[in-house]
Scaffold this active site. Structure first.
Site, mmCIF file in Angstrom:
data_model
loop_
_atom_site.group_PDB
_atom_site.id
_atom_site.type_symbol
_atom_site.label_atom_id
_atom_site.label_comp_id
_atom_site.label_asym_id
_atom_site.label_seq_id
_atom_site.Cartn_x
_atom_site.Cartn_y
_atom_site.Cartn_z
ATOM 1 N N HIS A 29 -3.155 7.489 1.984
ATOM 2 C CA HIS A 29 -3.572 6.170 1.499
ATOM 3 C C HIS A 29 -4.975 5.915 2.036
ATOM 4 O O HIS A 29 -5.267 6.173 3.201
ATOM 5 C CB HIS A 29 -2.599 5.105 2.000
ATOM 6 C CG HIS A 29 -3.077 3.708 1.742
ATOM 7 N ND1 HIS A 29 -3.575 3.322 0.524
ATOM 8 C CD2 HIS A 29 -3.138 2.614 2.549
ATOM 9 C CE1 HIS A 29 -3.925 2.042 0.593
ATOM 10 N NE2 HIS A 29 -3.674 1.599 1.804
ATOM 11 N N ASN A 31 -9.997 0.085 -0.386
ATOM 12 C CA ASN A 31 -8.532 0.138 -0.335
ATOM 13 C C ASN A 31 -7.987 -0.420 -1.650
ATOM 14 O O ASN A 31 -8.094 -1.620 -1.905
ATOM 15 C CB ASN A 31 -8.042 -0.684 0.867
ATOM 16 C CG ASN A 31 -6.534 -0.667 1.032
ATOM 17 O OD1 ASN A 31 -5.808 -0.257 0.124
ATOM 18 N ND2 ASN A 31 -6.065 -1.114 2.177
ATOM 19 N N CYS A 49 0.819 -1.234 0.000
ATOM 20 C CA CYS A 49 0.000 0.000 0.000
ATOM 21 C C CYS A 49 0.845 1.273 0.000
ATOM 22 O O CYS A 49 0.351 2.344 -0.334
ATOM 23 C CB CYS A 49 -0.949 0.011 1.179
ATOM 24 S SG CYS A 49 -2.147 -1.326 1.099
#
Ligand code: ACO
Length: 323
Positions: free
Chosen positions: A250, A280, A114
């Site tokens: 993020h 996500n 990520c």
């Protein structure tokens, strides 16, 4: 006089298929209310048949090139941040290079889960500052829907697919925080946390594997590490939180985003939030949020932007840039 890596164009691609939280109620012991209240996610996009990380990356890249007024052959390097490259090798980046019709330059992937886009931006900046490249296409692209265990409600409701791309170009600044472009970067990793978040396949198993996550453990690290890396990057850039126009975090969980903003002393009005619509998307989440932020009219030329991310590894970091 100082060289800076300046954003010249940005674009994103989201697959057509949108999956609302309620769709999971048919197959899992879960519900819209749990997903929404624990994560902030309301819906996500899933790649369709024939769509891959490289095809989505290419679609986003074409938009970024168009905004920059550039052709693929004007680009010196392509970096794709991804943990879900189409194949184990070659890199997704070389596939994008081919799909764009680029006959020169070089292309490679960066894998920091990520945090991948932060690592890619930082590496692209280093290529530009060292004179190895003048224009770099930096892409974050993922198809996490292909590494989900659809029987695991604690992970499969959280992730989505998509891609975002930006074009960085060498430009001269005066060396102050008034310059446009990347002003500072801060990268970190700690491999002792391997078991918190991983995919249980690869060259050791001969399978692709599925994502496994101890979500509440990752959560415990997130706010602390994200606020620390953002603060370090801001100090290096010589700016303070009052100077910041936008935090582009993020997009994993709204509670992490809120907790980090609070710790940095920034109100949520200064945070670009897309987690409700994208879920996500791992390394794609920051370029997607930057692109959507520009489209919404939130991020404007000259704005001071702080981006930060944490993911599997653990790996985490932040980039400060003036748009
Ligand atoms: N629906 C209903 N109940 C669920 C679901 C679901 N989809 N998933 C889990 N639960 C249950 C659990 O089983 C647990 O039940 P129990 O108490 O009976 O055991 C309960 O809900 C609470 O579970 P927790 O995991 O403690 O819930 P939490 O509040 O921590 O929220 C979440 C979970 C959303 C995963 C959160 O921990 C989180 O966002 N973590 C961070 C994830 C992250 O940021 N990852 C970033 C990096 S991702 C990358 O690098 C690829």
């Amino acid at each position: 006089m100082m060289m800076r890596a300046v954003v010249k164009g940005i674009g994103h691609y989201l697959p057509e298929r949108i999956v609302e939280n309620a769709e999971f109620e048919a197959t899992l012991d879960t519900n819209d209310e749990w997903i929404r209240s624990r994560s902030g996610i309301e819906r996500r996009h899933f790649a369709g048949e024939g769509e891959t990380t490289s095809t989505m990356a290419t679609a986003a890249a074409k938009k970024a090139l168009a905004m920059a007024g550039l052709e693929a052959d004007d680009i010196d390097a392509v970096i794709v941040a991804t943990s879900t490259a189409d194949l184990t090798f070659p890199s997704a980046a070389t596939m994008v290079q081919a799909q764009l019709g680029m006959k020169s330059g070089f292309a490679f992937d960066i894998q920091a889960v990520c945090a991948g886009f932060i690592f890619a931006l930082s590496n692209a900046n280093a290529l530009i500052l060292s004179g190895q490249a003048r224009r770099v296409l930096v892409i974050g692209a993922e198809t996490f829907s292909r590494i989900m265990d659809w029987t695991d409600r604690s992970t499969c409701v959280l992730f989505g697919d998509g891609a975002g791309a930006l074009v960085l170009e060498a430009d001269e600044g005066n060396g102050t925080s008034d310059d446009r472009g990347i002003l500072s970067t801060d990268l970190n990793s700690d491999g002792t946390h391997r078991d918190l978040l991983y995919v249980d396949g690869g060259s050791s198993t001969g399978t692709t594997g599925y994502l496994r996550m101890q979500g509440n453990q990752v959560f415990r690290h997130a706010v602390e590490k994200l606020s620390k890396t953002a603060t370090t990057a801001m100090e290096t850039a010589g700016i303070s939180s009052e100077d910041v126009d936008w935090i582009v975090p993020h997009q994993a969980n709204i509670r992490i985003i809120q907790g980090t903003a609070k710790k940095l002393g920034l109100s949520m009005d200064k945070v670009v939030v897309t987690v409700q619509d994208h879920g996500n998307t791992s390394a794609a989440s920051i370029p997607l949020a930057l692109s959507v932020g520009v489209e919404r009219g939130q991020i404007k030329p000259g704005d001071l932007v702080v981006t930060e991310a944490i993911g599997g590894g653990l790996a985490w970091g932040a980039v400060v840039l003036r748009w």
